[in-house]
Write an enzyme that holds these catalytic residues in place. Structure first.
Site, PDB file in Angstrom:
ATOM      1  N   LYS A  80      57.492  14.925  13.535  1.00  0.00           N
ATOM      2  CA  LYS A  80      56.664  16.021  14.044  1.00  0.00           C
ATOM      3  C   LYS A  80      57.246  17.349  13.553  1.00  0.00           C
ATOM      4  CE  LYS A  80      54.830  17.429  18.631  1.00  0.00           C
ATOM      5  NZ  LYS A  80      54.828  17.068  20.067  1.00  0.00           N
ATOM      6  N   SER A 155      50.296  16.520  22.179  1.00  0.00           N
ATOM      7  CA  SER A 155      50.410  17.416  21.059  1.00  0.00           C
ATOM      8  C   SER A 155      50.906  16.752  19.767  1.00  0.00           C
ATOM      9  CB  SER A 155      51.384  18.544  21.412  1.00  0.00           C
ATOM     10  OG  SER A 155      52.685  18.036  21.645  1.00  0.00           O
ATOM     11  N   SER A 179      52.909  14.098  25.546  1.00  0.00           N
ATOM     12  CA  SER A 179      52.465  14.312  24.164  1.00  0.00           C
ATOM     13  C   SER A 179      52.698  13.165  23.206  1.00  0.00           C
ATOM     14  CB  SER A 179      53.122  15.557  23.585  1.00  0.00           C
ATOM     15  OG  SER A 179      52.433  16.693  24.031  1.00  0.00           O
TER      16      SER A 179
HETATM   17  N1  GLN Z   1      49.685  18.400  26.972  1.00  0.00           N
HETATM   18  C1  GLN Z   1      50.846  18.879  27.681  1.00  0.00           C
HETATM   19  C2  GLN Z   1      51.008  20.351  27.439  1.00  0.00           C
HETATM   20  O1  GLN Z   1      50.155  20.906  26.865  1.00  0.00           O
HETATM   21  C3  GLN Z   1      52.047  18.107  27.249  1.00  0.00           C
HETATM   22  C4  GLN Z   1      52.636  18.619  26.007  1.00  0.00           C
HETATM   23  C5  GLN Z   1      53.799  17.844  25.537  1.00  0.00           C
HETATM   24  O2  GLN Z   1      54.147  16.789  26.072  1.00  0.00           O
HETATM   25  N2  GLN Z   1      54.463  18.412  24.544  1.00  0.00           N
HETATM   26  O3  GLN Z   1      51.978  20.955  27.817  1.00  0.00           O
END
Ligand code: GLN
Length: 495
Positions: A80, A155, A179
């Protein structure tokens, strides 16, 4: 199972070691598939072709001279864009870090390199890992290989899409509130968030430090387990990393007799999507037939998890992202010539809307006068959420439920409604706030128009019970074949 299923990590590494194939061939195949899928998916921000081929040649040279090249010999993978591999751009899908090439390599990446794995690409993501769909990237949206009009989840959108498209056998994401688990569910993959502290965060660009955890995607649970065990273990460069070495994999069991699986009422609300409910209940029935005992449990504070998460995570983010000021990293905007206006202009131009929203919220909840009402209270609720789990684990060994409240949604469907987007994490943030190990794995499909969309089952264990969670996931995958099914795009890319 499809005969064209791409090789998993274990098989590919074994083939490289036995020299039925070589690391260069494995890297070339992954790079070719990456180029073939690139236009359709937009999953990749940087490709390290020269580095990957040079590493592969070196692996093949060492292996030809009889050296053991490691358990992940020659296995290509993707990182990532918030992960550091020296010299390769890691911009967190943000304009504020455009062109940033870290001068060092993350501990978890180094451990994979030492085991023979070969990073080929850096993947697209929601900017600074803030989002659940990939739509917050400054470099365009990633598409889901199961249906190109839909999100692969976020994400860690690009890492999920690359594995689901069969480009690489595994990829790394980071899971702060879901995410990796949520995109795994939406992309028919196994995604595993270890116990907080299992994997060093050194070299993971921070979003919310008390929650962030490096987490792998692969098709099979056995593969995510192998990759996790390779990365984990204490690192003196991260004081929050657990003091102990990597955990041992639990042996395969013949049956699940004696295992108590807790099913929380709160994870099956009346409003839960019908297909998600049906597939999850079928998965629980499979586990019950294999000998497990299902017990009803309650996690009564779950309804406060999203609010708590968005106070804690934004507070930490506002502090972590203060360093992007145009002085040390990335592009600098001029402003009117004063230092203050250079900071302001750099940040105004560099950050996207969601990141700004979170910095504002986080700064607000930490400000004097509001700290007690918001941040301190959120920390108290975080403790209550942890106690919910501790109480549940007095009556069961593992908690099971859905990972995501819906299958993959259409791109654009939630992008104008931050709260609807935040609710996609309702089932994943509790384990994050409690620091618990949690696995998402494929448990079936739902038909939606012409598309067939995957659904994920989530297994959550007590702190440090990583081996238990993964062993149950492996057992479930011996009884089911969902994880062997390939996305339509994976068939095209492999052809
Ligand atoms: N979707 C969650 C957020 O927007 C989790 C993000 C993540 O785990 N990096 O914070």
């Amino acid at each position: 199972m499809s005969a064209r299923a791409p090789q998993g990590v274990l098989e590919l590494a074994a083939d490289v070691r036995a020299r039925r194939t070589n690391a260069v061939a494995a890297a070339e195949q992954a790079l070719a598939r990456l180029e073939k899928s690139r236009g359709a998916l937009n999953a990749v921000l940087a490709v390290d072709r020269d580095g990957a081929l040079a590493r592969a040649r070196e692996l093949d040279r060492r292996s030809a001279s009889g050296t053991d090249v490691g358990p992940l010999a020659g296995v290509p993978f993707a990182l990532k864009a918030n992960m550091c591999l020296a010299g390769v751009e890691a911009n967190c899908a943000s304009r504020v870090l455009a062109g940033y090439k870290p001068p060092y390599t993350a501990t978890f990446v180094q451990r994979l390199l030492d085991a023979g794995a070969n990073p080929i690409a850096i993947t697209n993501m929601d900017e600074f890992a803030m989002g659940s769909s990939g739509e917050n990237s400054a470099y365009g949206t990633t598409k889901n290989p199961w249906d190109l009009a839909r999100t692969p989840g976020g994400s860690s959108s690009g890492s999920a899409a690359l594995v689901a498209a069969g480009v690489v056998p595994f990829a790394l994401g980071s899971d702060t509130g879901g995410s990796v688990r949520q995109p795994a569910a939406l992309s028919n993959l196994a995604g595993y968030k270890p116990t907080y502290g299992r994997i060093s965060r050194y070299g993971l660009i921070a979003f919310a430090s008390s929650l962030d955890q490096v987490s792998p995607f692969a098709r099979s649970v056995a593969d995510v387990e192998l990759v996790t065990r390779t990365m984990c273990g204490h690192d003196e460069r991260d004081t929050t990393s657990l003091p102990e070495p990597a955990f041992d994999a639990a042996p395969d069991a013949d049956s699940l007799r004696g295992l108590r699986i807790g099913v929380p009422d709160e994870y099956f609300p009346a409003t839960l999507d019908a297909a998600v409910r049906a597939r999850t209940e079928e998965a629980l029935a499979v586990l019950e037939r294999a000998g497990a005992q299902l017990v009803r449990v309650s996690l009564p504070h779950s309804e406060h998890a999203i609010a708590t998460y968005y106070v804690v995570a934004t507070a930490e983010a506002s502090s972590n992202l203060a360093r992007y000021d145009g002085v040390r990293y990335g592009p600098r905007a001029a402003g009117d010539g004063s230092l203050q206006s250079m900071y302001a202009a750099t940040r105004a131009q560099g950050f996207g809307d969601e990141v700004k929203r979170r910095i504002l919220l986080g700064t607000y909840v930490l400000s004097s006068g509001y700290y007690d009402a918001w941040y301190r209270r959120a920390l108290k609720v975080r403790t209550l959420l942890l106690r919910d789990f501790e109480r549940a684990f007095e009556r069961c060994d593992i908690v099971a439920g859905p990972t995501s409240p819906t299958a993959a949604f259409k791109l654009g469907e939630k992008s104008d409604d931050p709260v609807a987007m935040y609710l996609s994490d309702v089932l994943t943030v509790p384990a994050s706030l409690a620091g618990l190990p949690a696995l998402s794995l494929p448990c079936g499909f739902v038909a939606d128009g012409a598309s067939r969309l995957p659904i994920g089952l989530q297994l959550i264990g007590p702190a440090r019970a990583d081996a238990r969670v993964l062993a149950l996931g492996r057992h479930y995958q011996k009884l089911t074949a969902f994880h062997g099914e390939l996305a339509p795009l994976a068939h095209e890319v492999a052809a």
